[in-house]
Write an enzyme that holds these catalytic residues in place. Structure first.
Site, PDB file in Angstrom:
ATOM      1  N   LYS A  13      10.348 -27.532   5.299  1.00 16.67           N
ATOM      2  CA  LYS A  13       9.913 -28.174   4.042  1.00 16.67           C
ATOM      3  C   LYS A  13       9.556 -27.116   2.994  1.00 16.67           C
ATOM      4  O   LYS A  13      10.001 -27.185   1.854  1.00 16.67           O
ATOM      5  CB  LYS A  13       8.688 -29.091   4.294  1.00 16.67           C
ATOM      6  CG  LYS A  13       8.958 -30.204   5.297  1.00 16.67           C
ATOM      7  CD  LYS A  13       7.760 -31.122   5.471  1.00 16.67           C
ATOM      8  CE  LYS A  13       6.536 -30.472   6.074  1.00 16.67           C
ATOM      9  NZ  LYS A  13       6.717 -29.977   7.462  1.00 16.67           N
ATOM     10  N   ARG A  88       1.467 -38.286   4.795  1.00 19.25           N
ATOM     11  CA  ARG A  88       1.627 -37.948   6.193  1.00 19.25           C
ATOM     12  C   ARG A  88       1.140 -39.073   7.095  1.00 19.25           C
ATOM     13  O   ARG A  88       1.204 -38.957   8.309  1.00 19.25           O
ATOM     14  CB  ARG A  88       0.771 -36.733   6.461  1.00 19.25           C
ATOM     15  CG  ARG A  88       1.427 -35.721   7.334  1.00 19.25           C
ATOM     16  CD  ARG A  88       0.631 -34.491   7.125  1.00 19.25           C
ATOM     17  NE  ARG A  88       0.960 -33.434   7.963  1.00 19.25           N
ATOM     18  CZ  ARG A  88       1.429 -32.278   7.514  1.00 19.25           C
ATOM     19  NH1 ARG A  88       1.696 -32.110   6.240  1.00 19.25           N
ATOM     20  NH2 ARG A  88       1.618 -31.307   8.335  1.00 19.25           N
ATOM     21  N   ARG A 123       7.443 -17.107  12.193  1.00 25.16           N
ATOM     22  CA  ARG A 123       7.227 -17.333  10.752  1.00 25.16           C
ATOM     23  C   ARG A 123       6.186 -16.380  10.153  1.00 25.16           C
ATOM     24  O   ARG A 123       5.137 -16.145  10.717  1.00 25.16           O
ATOM     25  CB  ARG A 123       6.773 -18.764  10.512  1.00 25.16           C
ATOM     26  CG  ARG A 123       6.302 -18.967   9.061  1.00 25.16           C
ATOM     27  CD  ARG A 123       6.164 -20.391   8.700  1.00 25.16           C
ATOM     28  NE  ARG A 123       5.116 -21.065   9.431  1.00 25.16           N
ATOM     29  CZ  ARG A 123       4.811 -22.345   9.255  1.00 25.16           C
ATOM     30  NH1 ARG A 123       5.494 -23.064   8.393  1.00 25.16           N
ATOM     31  NH2 ARG A 123       3.844 -22.901   9.936  1.00 25.16           N
ATOM     32  N   ARG A 156       0.222 -17.778  10.287  1.00 29.26           N
ATOM     33  CA  ARG A 156      -0.767 -18.860  10.208  1.00 29.26           C
ATOM     34  C   ARG A 156      -1.522 -19.061  11.515  1.00 29.26           C
ATOM     35  O   ARG A 156      -0.961 -18.919  12.583  1.00 29.26           O
ATOM     36  CB  ARG A 156      -0.058 -20.161   9.802  1.00 29.26           C
ATOM     37  CG  ARG A 156       0.098 -20.251   8.298  1.00 29.26           C
ATOM     38  CD  ARG A 156       0.939 -21.387   7.833  1.00 29.26           C
ATOM     39  NE  ARG A 156       0.729 -22.660   8.501  1.00 29.26           N
ATOM     40  CZ  ARG A 156       1.381 -23.772   8.176  1.00 29.26           C
ATOM     41  NH1 ARG A 156       2.247 -23.739   7.162  1.00 29.26           N
ATOM     42  NH2 ARG A 156       1.167 -24.887   8.822  1.00 29.26           N
ATOM     43  N   ARG A 167       0.664 -30.467  16.912  1.00 33.26           N
ATOM     44  CA  ARG A 167       1.103 -30.901  15.576  1.00 33.26           C
ATOM     45  C   ARG A 167       2.361 -31.764  15.672  1.00 33.26           C
ATOM     46  O   ARG A 167       2.532 -32.723  14.914  1.00 33.26           O
ATOM     47  CB  ARG A 167       1.360 -29.678  14.681  1.00 33.26           C
ATOM     48  CG  ARG A 167       0.068 -29.012  14.217  1.00 33.26           C
ATOM     49  CD  ARG A 167       0.291 -27.566  13.764  1.00 33.26           C
ATOM     50  NE  ARG A 167       1.190 -27.434  12.640  1.00 33.26           N
ATOM     51  CZ  ARG A 167       1.833 -26.304  12.335  1.00 33.26           C
ATOM     52  NH1 ARG A 167       1.676 -25.225  13.075  1.00 33.26           N
ATOM     53  NH2 ARG A 167       2.616 -26.258  11.292  1.00 33.26           N
TER      54      ARG A 167
HETATM   55  P1  AP5 Z   1       8.842 -23.710   6.832  1.00 29.50           P
HETATM   56  O1  AP5 Z   1       9.698 -23.884   5.617  1.00 29.50           O
HETATM   57  O2  AP5 Z   1       7.589 -22.924   6.686  1.00 29.50           O
HETATM   58  O3  AP5 Z   1       8.563 -25.132   7.509  1.00 29.50           O
HETATM   59  P2  AP5 Z   1       7.570 -26.296   7.079  1.00 29.50           P
HETATM   60  O4  AP5 Z   1       8.289 -27.589   7.343  1.00 29.50           O
HETATM   61  O5  AP5 Z   1       7.020 -26.090   5.714  1.00 29.50           O
HETATM   62  O6  AP5 Z   1       6.467 -26.100   8.216  1.00 29.50           O
HETATM   63  P3  AP5 Z   1       4.883 -26.220   8.124  1.00 29.50           P
HETATM   64  O7  AP5 Z   1       4.346 -25.597   9.391  1.00 29.50           O
HETATM   65  O8  AP5 Z   1       4.362 -25.715   6.835  1.00 29.50           O
HETATM   66  O9  AP5 Z   1       4.714 -27.760   8.217  1.00 29.50           O
HETATM   67  P4  AP5 Z   1       3.453 -28.550   8.545  1.00 29.50           P
HETATM   68  O10 AP5 Z   1       3.855 -29.878   8.056  1.00 29.50           O
HETATM   69  O11 AP5 Z   1       3.017 -28.525   9.958  1.00 29.50           O
HETATM   70  O12 AP5 Z   1       2.283 -27.745   7.822  1.00 29.50           O
HETATM   71  P5  AP5 Z   1       1.423 -28.036   6.536  1.00 29.50           P
HETATM   72  O13 AP5 Z   1       1.116 -26.753   5.905  1.00 29.50           O
HETATM   73  O14 AP5 Z   1       2.014 -29.108   5.709  1.00 29.50           O
HETATM   74  O15 AP5 Z   1       9.773 -23.048   7.964  1.00 29.50           O
HETATM   75  C1  AP5 Z   1       9.258 -22.699   9.227  1.00 29.50           C
HETATM   76  C2  AP5 Z   1       9.937 -21.419   9.751  1.00 29.50           C
HETATM   77  O16 AP5 Z   1      11.307 -21.689  10.011  1.00 29.50           O
HETATM   78  C3  AP5 Z   1       9.940 -20.266   8.729  1.00 29.50           C
HETATM   79  O17 AP5 Z   1       9.763 -19.058   9.417  1.00 29.50           O
HETATM   80  C4  AP5 Z   1      11.322 -20.343   8.075  1.00 29.50           C
HETATM   81  O18 AP5 Z   1      11.762 -19.077   7.617  1.00 29.50           O
HETATM   82  C5  AP5 Z   1      12.175 -20.859   9.216  1.00 29.50           C
HETATM   83  N1  AP5 Z   1      13.255 -21.744   8.758  1.00 29.50           N
HETATM   84  C6  AP5 Z   1      13.212 -22.664   7.738  1.00 29.50           C
HETATM   85  N2  AP5 Z   1      14.398 -23.306   7.624  1.00 29.50           N
HETATM   86  C7  AP5 Z   1      15.194 -22.804   8.617  1.00 29.50           C
HETATM   87  C8  AP5 Z   1      16.532 -23.080   9.032  1.00 29.50           C
HETATM   88  N3  AP5 Z   1      17.283 -24.007   8.402  1.00 29.50           N
HETATM   89  N4  AP5 Z   1      17.026 -22.377  10.095  1.00 29.50           N
HETATM   90  C9  AP5 Z   1      16.259 -21.438  10.735  1.00 29.50           C
HETATM   91  N5  AP5 Z   1      14.983 -21.124  10.375  1.00 29.50           N
HETATM   92  C10 AP5 Z   1      14.463 -21.813   9.328  1.00 29.50           C
HETATM   93  O19 AP5 Z   1       0.079 -28.649   7.199  1.00 29.50           O
HETATM   94  C11 AP5 Z   1      -0.783 -27.845   7.971  1.00 29.50           C
HETATM   95  C12 AP5 Z   1      -2.005 -28.651   8.380  1.00 29.50           C
HETATM   96  O20 AP5 Z   1      -2.729 -29.086   7.216  1.00 29.50           O
HETATM   97  C13 AP5 Z   1      -1.722 -29.954   9.147  1.00 29.50           C
HETATM   98  O21 AP5 Z   1      -1.560 -29.728  10.538  1.00 29.50           O
HETATM   99  C14 AP5 Z   1      -2.984 -30.786   8.823  1.00 29.50           C
HETATM  100  O22 AP5 Z   1      -4.085 -30.378   9.588  1.00 29.50           O
HETATM  101  C15 AP5 Z   1      -3.258 -30.415   7.359  1.00 29.50           C
HETATM  102  N6  AP5 Z   1      -2.579 -31.296   6.394  1.00 29.50           N
HETATM  103  C16 AP5 Z   1      -1.632 -30.945   5.477  1.00 29.50           C
HETATM  104  N7  AP5 Z   1      -1.235 -32.000   4.764  1.00 29.50           N
HETATM  105  C17 AP5 Z   1      -1.927 -33.068   5.235  1.00 29.50           C
HETATM  106  C18 AP5 Z   1      -1.930 -34.458   4.920  1.00 29.50           C
HETATM  107  N8  AP5 Z   1      -1.123 -34.964   3.970  1.00 29.50           N
HETATM  108  N9  AP5 Z   1      -2.760 -35.260   5.620  1.00 29.50           N
HETATM  109  C19 AP5 Z   1      -3.582 -34.778   6.574  1.00 29.50           C
HETATM  110  N10 AP5 Z   1      -3.618 -33.469   6.941  1.00 29.50           N
HETATM  111  C20 AP5 Z   1      -2.795 -32.618   6.276  1.00 29.50           C
HETATM  112 MG    MG Z   2       5.075 -25.768   4.919  1.00 28.26          MG
END
Ligand code: AP5
Ligand code: MG
Length: 217
Positions: A13, A88, A123, A156, A167
């Site tokens: 994402k 989410r 990552r 992270r 997660r």
């Molecule tokens: P990356 O692009 O970083 O993936 P991402 O989908 O953004 O992953 P996140 O870990 O950020 O998602 P998340 O939803 O768990 O975390 P968030 O910060 O939202 O890519 C990942 C890796 O893969 C990178 O190294 C990249 O280079 C590689 N990659 C990308 N595309 C690729 C491809 N096509 N092929 C190969 N490699 C690739 O949330 C974190 C925490 O915050 C949650 O657990 C929760 O506690 C809280 N939180 C956030 N939002 C909410 C909400 N709305 N409600 C409640 N709690 C929330």
């Molecule tokens: Mg992200």
């Protein structure tokens, strides 16, 4: 354009949001990045949410909904925005609709769980910009340093395998149902909005990006 990126942790994402922001000139609103900013600044909210985030659970809906509602009122969102990691839960999606925010496009990025665990262990991120790298799949020019600013990259706290698996479980039970929520909304809407698509996130980042651009065009 008001668009949403849905997908399991590590599905890409944040990676795709960088391409979309640049191409469509809309801001990326990543609730995860906003929460991590609070954690790093040690604000009262940051202290409250850190334990929850490190355990892989979701932060309470009311905190998140208020944070997003304030953010989308800012002037840079007047021409639209890209939500990354929000909504989410169905409750968050309903709150957005109740606030009168109509979503045009919903993109679900699909990646199997085992692939996710591999990705997140490699990552590295640049917190100030949201730029994302991977030691094998998307390495920076200089190891552990951002390509644009040269600043150090970080790993992270919630990317430990055990937390990633938690997660993923939370994603399947609490977040995946919002795809069905938007599909039903689309069927009821006279213009068929939002348009909903499922994209194979296992292709290389630029191939995934091309498919997303075709859908958003
Ligand atoms: P990356 O692009 O970083 O993936 P991402 O989908 O953004 O992953 P996140 O870990 O950020 O998602 P998340 O939803 O768990 O975390 P968030 O910060 O939202 O890519 C990942 C890796 O893969 C990178 O190294 C990249 O280079 C590689 N990659 C990308 N595309 C690729 C491809 N096509 N092929 C190969 N490699 C690739 O949330 C974190 C925490 O915050 C949650 O657990 C929760 O506690 C809280 N939180 C956030 N939002 C909410 C909400 N709305 N409600 C409640 N709690 C929330
Ligand atoms: Mg992200």
């Amino acid at each position: 354009m008001r668009a949403i990126l849905i997908g399991p942790p590590g599905s890409g994402k944040g990676t795709q949001a960088q391409f979309i922001m640049e191409r469509f000139e809309i801001p990326q609103i990543s609730t995860g990045d906003m929460l991590r900013q609070h954690v790093s600044e040690k604000t009262p909210m940051g202290t409250q949410v850190k334990i929850i985030m490190d355990s892989g659970k979701l932060v309470p809906d009311d905190i998140i909904i208020k944070m997003v509602q304030e953010r989308i009122k800012k002037p840079d969102c007047s021409k639209g925005f890209l939500l990354d990691g929000f909504p989410r839960t169905v409750k968050q999606a309903e709150a957005l609709a109740m606030a009168g925010v109509q979503i045009d496009k919903v993109i679900e990025i699909d990646v199997p769980d085992d692939e996710i665990v591999k990705r997140l262990s490699g990552r590295w991120t640049h917190p100030a910009s949201g730029r994302v790298y991977h030691t094998t799949f998307q390495p920076p020019n200089r190891a552990h340093h951002d390509d644009v600013t040269g600043e150090p990259l970080i790993q992270r706290d919630d990317d430990k395998e055990e937390t990633v698996r938690k997660r993923l479980a939370v994603y399947h039970t609490q977040t995946a149902p919002i795809v069905g929520y938007y599909q039903r909304l689309s069927l009821r809407d006279p213009q068929g909005l939002p348009n909903v698509i499922k994209i194979n996130g296992q292709e290389p980042p630029l191939v995934v990006c091309e498919e997303i651009f075709r859908f958003l065009a």
